[in-house]
Design a protein around this motif. Structure first.
Motif, mmCIF file in Angstrom:
data_model
loop_
_atom_site.group_PDB
_atom_site.id
_atom_site.type_symbol
_atom_site.label_atom_id
_atom_site.label_comp_id
_atom_site.label_asym_id
_atom_site.label_seq_id
_atom_site.Cartn_x
_atom_site.Cartn_y
_atom_site.Cartn_z
ATOM 1 N N ASN A 1 8.510 9.148 17.246
ATOM 2 C CA ASN A 1 8.976 8.621 18.533
ATOM 3 C C ASN A 1 9.699 9.692 19.338
ATOM 4 O OD1 ASN A 1 7.959 6.061 18.078
ATOM 5 N ND2 ASN A 1 9.851 5.318 17.125
ATOM 6 N N ARG B 1 7.211 12.237 20.706
ATOM 7 C CA ARG B 1 6.511 11.776 21.901
ATOM 8 C C ARG B 1 7.387 11.916 23.151
ATOM 9 N NH1 ARG B 1 3.872 8.201 18.145
ATOM 10 N NH2 ARG B 1 5.675 6.809 18.075
ATOM 11 N N ARG B 2 8.692 11.598 23.030
ATOM 12 C CA ARG B 2 9.595 11.723 24.190
ATOM 13 C C ARG B 2 9.744 13.189 24.617
ATOM 14 N NH1 ARG B 2 12.719 7.986 21.235
ATOM 15 N NH2 ARG B 2 14.241 9.592 20.696
ATOM 16 N N GLU B 3 9.887 14.082 23.619
ATOM 17 C CA GLU B 3 10.071 15.501 23.941
ATOM 18 C C GLU B 3 8.811 16.095 24.562
ATOM 19 O OE1 GLU B 3 13.066 17.444 23.468
ATOM 20 O OE2 GLU B 3 13.695 15.351 23.471
ATOM 21 N N GLN B 4 7.636 15.691 24.055
ATOM 22 C CA GLN B 4 6.394 16.188 24.634
ATOM 23 C C GLN B 4 6.230 15.711 26.078
ATOM 24 O OE1 GLN B 4 3.698 14.769 21.566
ATOM 25 N NE2 GLN B 4 3.253 16.877 20.915
ATOM 26 N N ALA B 5 6.612 14.456 26.306
ATOM 27 C CA ALA B 5 6.530 13.931 27.677
ATOM 28 C C ALA B 5 7.450 14.715 28.603
ATOM 29 C CB ALA B 5 6.889 12.446 27.690
ATOM 30 N N TRP B 6 8.629 15.063 28.130
ATOM 31 C CA TRP B 6 9.582 15.846 28.931
ATOM 32 C C TRP B 6 9.011 17.215 29.265
ATOM 33 C CZ3 TRP B 6 12.115 20.422 27.609
ATOM 34 C CH2 TRP B 6 13.109 20.835 28.496
ATOM 35 N N LEU C 1 5.990 18.040 29.643
ATOM 36 C CA LEU C 1 4.854 17.946 30.560
ATOM 37 C C LEU C 1 5.266 17.629 31.998
ATOM 38 C CD1 LEU C 1 2.349 16.002 28.268
ATOM 39 C CD2 LEU C 1 2.238 18.424 28.934
ATOM 40 N N ARG C 2 6.556 17.483 32.256
ATOM 41 C CA ARG C 2 6.989 17.070 33.606
ATOM 42 C C ARG C 2 6.875 18.192 34.638
ATOM 43 N NH1 ARG C 2 12.418 13.840 31.772
ATOM 44 N NH2 ARG C 2 11.320 12.101 30.757
ATOM 45 N N ARG D 1 13.637 22.815 24.431
ATOM 46 C CA ARG D 1 12.269 23.254 24.142
ATOM 47 C C ARG D 1 12.150 23.651 22.673
ATOM 48 N NH1 ARG D 1 12.914 26.248 28.815
ATOM 49 N NH2 ARG D 1 12.701 28.222 27.692
ATOM 50 N N ALA E 1 11.870 20.601 20.554
ATOM 51 C CA ALA E 1 10.543 20.004 20.646
ATOM 52 C C ALA E 1 9.554 20.750 19.772
ATOM 53 C CB ALA E 1 10.067 19.990 22.097
#
Length: 654
Positions: A266, A269-274, A276-277, A290, A293
């Protein structure tokens, strides 16, 4: 006080790391079990702790005065020596101490020259040594230990004995030596159930030293272990208590690992989404985030240990006909000794029959009778038209050591032997490589020569070879020898769902209790008796029968000499008249006894029906518990009837 301590132990064979950075301590008097899959490195770890092999890294510290002895799966004994000689050598230190103490006592009593104080000091030290080695009356310990372990031919060269007999001799030699630490690798292999129970009690209550033991016998672990160590994926994990405690703690550990991994995913997934911003989120101020992540991405999920899986193989068992195997008055005599006397039984659909008895009683010979490998001395054996038999022998004699795992199971060497590269399981067709993966033989392991495998791996090859053929009657001779606990569980699941029948010779009581629907017991002198249910059911029913036999054969006290009765001054307790309530109770008690006897007969018929065990196992346990309670109630009502009837007869002058 620690007997042996180890830290930082690592061991690698070729590309395989058996264990890495492990630590353990065994203290005086402890009982420690060691679990792990076949090939995980358990035997190697035992040899390292015993000083018979060196680790690649790490330190092993042994107490200076500690005597550490190791029982290997395949012990090496002088083939010319006899069991008596070998086990007596295990007591060499005791004999030497006893002889020296006797000599010193003689010198002190005769007043011979020498430093009197020094002789007394040495005598006192020797007395402590003798006490430590088991006491002063151990002259017959070697013979008694061999007898307990089922070795009765004491003066026969061990080179002429079977592997199982040699293991029992080696175990006797170790036990009489009374080491500070006994390191035992599968000590219950090749022991019958009664000998295992004796060994279990001896290690739990009598043996003074510490024990570190690899065993697949779950009842033994539960009875004696103070803690259980598990070697898995190169790491050692400790669990307090016996096998049942291990199961509970292991389940909790796995649940915790699942929660940790779920939380990691979980967060990942949050760190990867961050990330990709966009560029704004990648400023130098966010370097720590980073890095975190990347660490989450690089982190490895906990690796679940491989487990054998026989799921789906049971559909390969062909349906049985009306007749499977019938034995009618079968007797078997070999070398002048009657192993089976007038045995009559019929195997019914869905039955899984366990076979137990002392070593050499004739259990394997019974399987050979059923398979047709040998013929009975008298009587008749009828096999059904649709009966197709698989025979899994305990020596794994069907295996070719110079062939690979793949070739043994495919039953061909190279391309010129006409074997099959596929396996048909009912309507399914599996590639041989896929089939072997269910038995934990992957990739290069399938090309390995069988002669280089461990005992447990050889057992898995033999199982794979046997189960690939469609059959409806399995004859399994000690299938549990050398198998690890997870593979045992998979085999138990397979047999419980097997659509055909099975006859299983086994000394594993846990396995028998979980799998079999009836138990055939070799009781000596050719007598073979069939009991409903598994091992515990057999023990319970046998104990009841022995108690009833003892009660029936009890000699009543001699009648008292007749004397003139004293003048009565009132009723005595023995002739006290029955009350109205007691008369009413007596009038109805025979009906109660009859009803209880009918209930017991009904329960025993139910226990003898294999269908009971083919369904919910809990129903079988409930039926056995009800049988025990009803039998106890019958005994109580019968005793009460005798008391009331005696009082009524005494009052009536009869």
């Amino acid at each position: 006080m620690p007997v042996v301590s180890a830290r930082g132990l690592s061991k690698t064979y070729g590309p395989q790391t058996l264990f890495e950075g492990i630590a353990l301590t065994v203290r005086s008097g402890e009982r420690v079990g060691l679990l792990g899959a076949n090939g995980a490195g358990k035997s190697t770890l035992l040899r390292v702790l015993a000083g018979l092999e060196t680790a690649d890294t790490g330190v092993v510290e042994r107490r200076r005065d500690a005597r550490i002895l190791y029982l290997a799966q395949e012990p090496k004994l002088d083939p010319e020596s006899t069991p008596r000689q070998i086990v007596e050598r295990g007591m060499a230190e005791w004999h030497a101490a006893r002889a020296r103490h006797t000599e010193l006592t003689r010198r002190l009593e005769s007043g011979e020259g020498g430093d009197h104080a020094a002789l007394v000091d040495e005598q006192s030290t020797l007395a402590e040594t003798i006490d430590h080695l088991g006491g002063w009356t151990r002259d017959h310990a070697a013979i008694e230990m061999l007898d307990h372990l089922g070795v009765h031919d004491l003066d026969r060269a061990v080179g002429t004995m079977s592997g199982g007999e040699r293991r029992r001799v080696a175990l006797a030699e170790l036990l009489v030596a009374e080491p500070s630490l006994a390191i035992l690798d599968e000590p219950t292999n090749h022991l019958d159930t009664e000998t295992i129970e004796w060994l279990e009690g001896y290690l739990a209550d009598t043996f003074a030293g510490a024990v570190l033991m690899v065993t697949h016998d779950r009842y033994v672990l539960d009875a004696i272990a103070d803690r259980v160590l598990e070697l898995e994926n190169g790491k050692l994990t400790e669990f307090q208590g016996g096998y049942a405690d291990y199961l509970v703690q292991k389940a909790e550990l796995l649940q915790h690992a699942e929660r940790v991994e779920s939380n990691r995913l979980n967060l990942l997934r949050r760190e990867q989404a961050w990330l990709l911003r966009g560029a704004k989120a990648r400023s130098t101020k966010q370097k720590a985030r980073r890095d975190r992540a990347r660490a989450l991405v690089d982190a490895k999920a906990p690796r679940e240990a491989a487990r054998a899986s026989f799921e789906g193989l049971e559909i390969g068992g062909r349906r049985t006909g009306k007749t499977i195997v019938d034995l009618d008055g079968v007797s078997l005599t070999i070398a002048g000794r009657e192993l089976v006397h007038s045995l009559t039984l019929s195997l019914v659909a869905g039955e899984r029959m366990g076979v137990i008895g002392p070593n050499g009683a004739g259990k394997t010979s019974l399987l050979k009778l059923v398979s047709g490998e040998i013929e009975p001395t008298s009587g008749k054996i009828v096999r059904g038209v649709n009966t197709q038999i698989i025979y899994f022998d305990q020596s794994r004699s069907a295996l070719r050591d110079d062939w690979s795992v793949f070739d043994n199971v495919a039953e061909r060497e190279g391309a010129d032997r006409g074997g099959a590269d596929v396996v048909r399981i009912g309507e399914r067709v599996l590639e041989m490589r896929t089939y072997l993966e269910q038995f934990l033989f992957e990739g290069s392991k399938q090309r390995q020569k069988v002669g280089a495998l461990s005992g447990g791996e050889r057992a898995r090859v033999a199982l794979a070879k046997a189960l690939r053929h469609g059959a409806n009657l399995l004859l399994l001779d000690e299938p549990t020898n050398d198998l690890d606990v997870p593979t045992l569980g998979a085999l138990e699941d397979l047999l419980e769902s097997w659509p055909g029948c099975a006859i299983v010779v086994s000394h594993d009581r846990y396995f028998l209790d979980r799998v079999v629907t009836s138990t055939l017991v070799f009781e000596g002198d050719g007598a073979v008796t069939r009991y409903p249910g598994g091992y515990q059911s057999y023990r319970s029913l046998r104990a009841e029968a022995e108690a009833q036999k003892a009660a029936a054969s009890a000699v009543p006290p001699p009648p008292a000499a007749k004397m003139a009765p004293p003048k009565s001054t009132g009723p005595t307790s023995g002739s006290k008249p029955l009350t109205f309530a007691e008369k009413k109770e007596l009038d109805g008690i025979l009906d109660q006894i009859t009803a209880l006897e009918a209930t017991i007969a009904s329960l025993e018929a139910k226990l003898a029906d294999p269908k009971l065990y083919a369904g919910d196992p809990a129903e079988g346990r409930r039926t056995r518990d009800e049988h025990t309670r009803t039998t106890a109630a019958l005994a109580e009502r019968t005793a009460r009837w005798e008391v009331l009837e005696d009082r009524r007869n005494a009052k009536a002058g009869r």
